[in-house]
Design an enzyme around this catalytic site. Structure first.
Site, PDB file in Angstrom:
ATOM      1  N   THR A  94      24.454  -0.602  60.858  1.00 29.24           N
ATOM      2  CA  THR A  94      23.519   0.051  61.768  1.00 29.24           C
ATOM      3  C   THR A  94      22.959   1.329  61.148  1.00 29.24           C
ATOM      4  O   THR A  94      23.575   1.941  60.271  1.00 29.24           O
ATOM      5  CB  THR A  94      24.210   0.393  63.098  1.00 29.24           C
ATOM      6  OG1 THR A  94      25.350   1.224  62.827  1.00 29.24           O
ATOM      7  CG2 THR A  94      24.665  -0.862  63.809  1.00 29.24           C
ATOM      8  N   ASP A  95      21.776   1.723  61.637  1.00 26.79           N
ATOM      9  CA  ASP A  95      21.132   2.978  61.242  1.00 26.79           C
ATOM     10  C   ASP A  95      20.888   3.064  59.743  1.00 26.79           C
ATOM     11  O   ASP A  95      20.850   4.160  59.170  1.00 26.79           O
ATOM     12  CB  ASP A  95      21.964   4.188  61.706  1.00 26.79           C
ATOM     13  CG  ASP A  95      22.146   4.215  63.215  1.00 26.79           C
ATOM     14  OD1 ASP A  95      21.173   3.883  63.922  1.00 26.79           O
ATOM     15  OD2 ASP A  95      23.248   4.552  63.669  1.00 26.79           O
ATOM     16  N   ARG A  96      20.730   1.909  59.110  1.00 28.73           N
ATOM     17  CA  ARG A  96      20.472   1.839  57.659  1.00 28.73           C
ATOM     18  C   ARG A  96      21.603   2.442  56.822  1.00 28.73           C
ATOM     19  O   ARG A  96      21.410   2.771  55.656  1.00 28.73           O
ATOM     20  CB  ARG A  96      19.143   2.528  57.307  1.00 28.73           C
ATOM     21  CG  ARG A  96      17.911   1.866  57.932  1.00 28.73           C
ATOM     22  CD  ARG A  96      17.786   0.429  57.432  1.00 28.73           C
ATOM     23  NE  ARG A  96      16.545  -0.198  57.857  1.00 28.73           N
ATOM     24  CZ  ARG A  96      16.420  -1.007  58.909  1.00 28.73           C
ATOM     25  NH1 ARG A  96      17.486  -1.259  59.655  1.00 28.73           N
ATOM     26  NH2 ARG A  96      15.269  -1.562  59.206  1.00 28.73           N
ATOM     27  N   MET A  97      22.780   2.562  57.406  1.00 26.80           N
ATOM     28  CA  MET A  97      23.938   3.077  56.672  1.00 26.80           C
ATOM     29  C   MET A  97      24.711   1.894  56.082  1.00 26.80           C
ATOM     30  O   MET A  97      25.891   1.678  56.370  1.00 26.80           O
ATOM     31  CB  MET A  97      24.814   3.928  57.598  1.00 26.80           C
ATOM     32  CG  MET A  97      24.130   5.188  58.100  1.00 26.80           C
ATOM     33  SD  MET A  97      23.760   6.339  56.750  1.00 26.80           S
ATOM     34  CE  MET A  97      25.408   6.940  56.391  1.00 26.80           C
ATOM     35  N   ARG A 136      14.519  -4.034  62.646  1.00 25.56           N
ATOM     36  CA  ARG A 136      15.752  -4.636  63.133  1.00 25.56           C
ATOM     37  C   ARG A 136      16.917  -3.741  62.765  1.00 25.56           C
ATOM     38  O   ARG A 136      16.848  -2.943  61.835  1.00 25.56           O
ATOM     39  CB  ARG A 136      15.959  -6.032  62.548  1.00 25.56           C
ATOM     40  CG  ARG A 136      16.125  -6.089  61.053  1.00 25.56           C
ATOM     41  CD  ARG A 136      16.436  -7.485  60.582  1.00 25.56           C
ATOM     42  NE  ARG A 136      17.677  -7.984  61.145  1.00 25.56           N
ATOM     43  CZ  ARG A 136      18.186  -9.184  60.877  1.00 25.56           C
ATOM     44  NH1 ARG A 136      17.543 -10.005  60.077  1.00 25.56           N
ATOM     45  NH2 ARG A 136      19.329  -9.565  61.405  1.00 25.56           N
TER      46      ARG A 136
END
Length: 220
Positions: free
Chosen positions: A191-194, A12
């Site tokens: 988002t983007d694991r940031m 996700r």
């Protein structure tokens, strides 16, 4: 085989407003109060549910979900049987960690600190505010002890309800803990694991001194 391939469909992407230092309160308890109110307003089923992690004197870790019953500038309060596994752990090693997993709003709060027992008058005030059944249950359950059957538990409950049909006293083996925080981290999914991670750390506290909170950003 990596974990993602073992669990298809569970990937996700987190999306949320950025968590900026300029938007945060200087005091982490004030910031927690804001986030807790937003978790309540978001309709989370039990926003006060938190994971409590403890460690025995021998280094054996343990975690379970408990309910936060109050918080203020002193810390975070919960109640339990002092003879339970968590009670024994905290008697041996008072260091504790709390985690509030507010997944629906893409947030977590992690707290590290030392657990101290609440004064008996605070425990008594809370105990007498509980529903009658919960007060009898506190007496009936030797929490974390092995029992032979459900029937044994139910029989113990009925016996105590007959003994105290109206107002059971406060058990001497039951009471509150307050986790006095030295570190509080606020996590906001992105988002983007940031992800955004802001940690408050307490330093300079001594007898007669309150200490100072330092705020810093952590890599996700």
């Amino acid at each position: 085989m990596d974990s993602a391939s073992q669990l298809p469909g569970l990937r996700r992407s987190y999306e949320g407003l950025p968590l900026l230092e300029s938007d945060l309160a200087d005091d982490p308890m004030a910031q927690f109060s804001l986030w807790f109110a937003e978790a309540v307003d978001a309709g989370l089923p039990e926003p006060n549910a938190m994971i409590l992690a403890t460690t025995s004197a021998g280094g054996r870790p343990s975690a379970r979900t408990v309910l936060l019953k109050g918080f203020d500038e002193r810390g975070f309060t919960f109640f339990t049987n002092y003879e339970s596994r968590k009670g024994r752990d905290l008697a041996e090693n008072p260091r504790a960690c709390l985690l509030f997993p507010w997944h629906p709003i893409r947030r977590q709060v992690r707290v590290e600190g030392q657990a101290v027992k609440l004064p008996r008058e605070e425990t008594a005030a809370y105990f007498h505010s509980r529903p009658y059944g919960s007060r009898i249950g506190a007496w009936a359950s030797r929490q974390s002890a092995v029992v032979r059957s459900r029937e044994e538990l139910d029989a113990r409950y009925r016996e105590l309800a007959e003994r105290w049909p109206e107002d059971p006293p406060v058990p001497d083996f039951w009471g509150g803990f307050r986790v006095d925080p030295v570190e509080i981290e606020f996590w906001q999914g992105q988002t983007d694991r940031m992800h955004d991670r802001i940690r408050y750390r307490l330093s300079g506290r001594r007898a007669g001194r309150a200490g100072t909170w330092t705020r810093e950003r952590l890599a996700p």
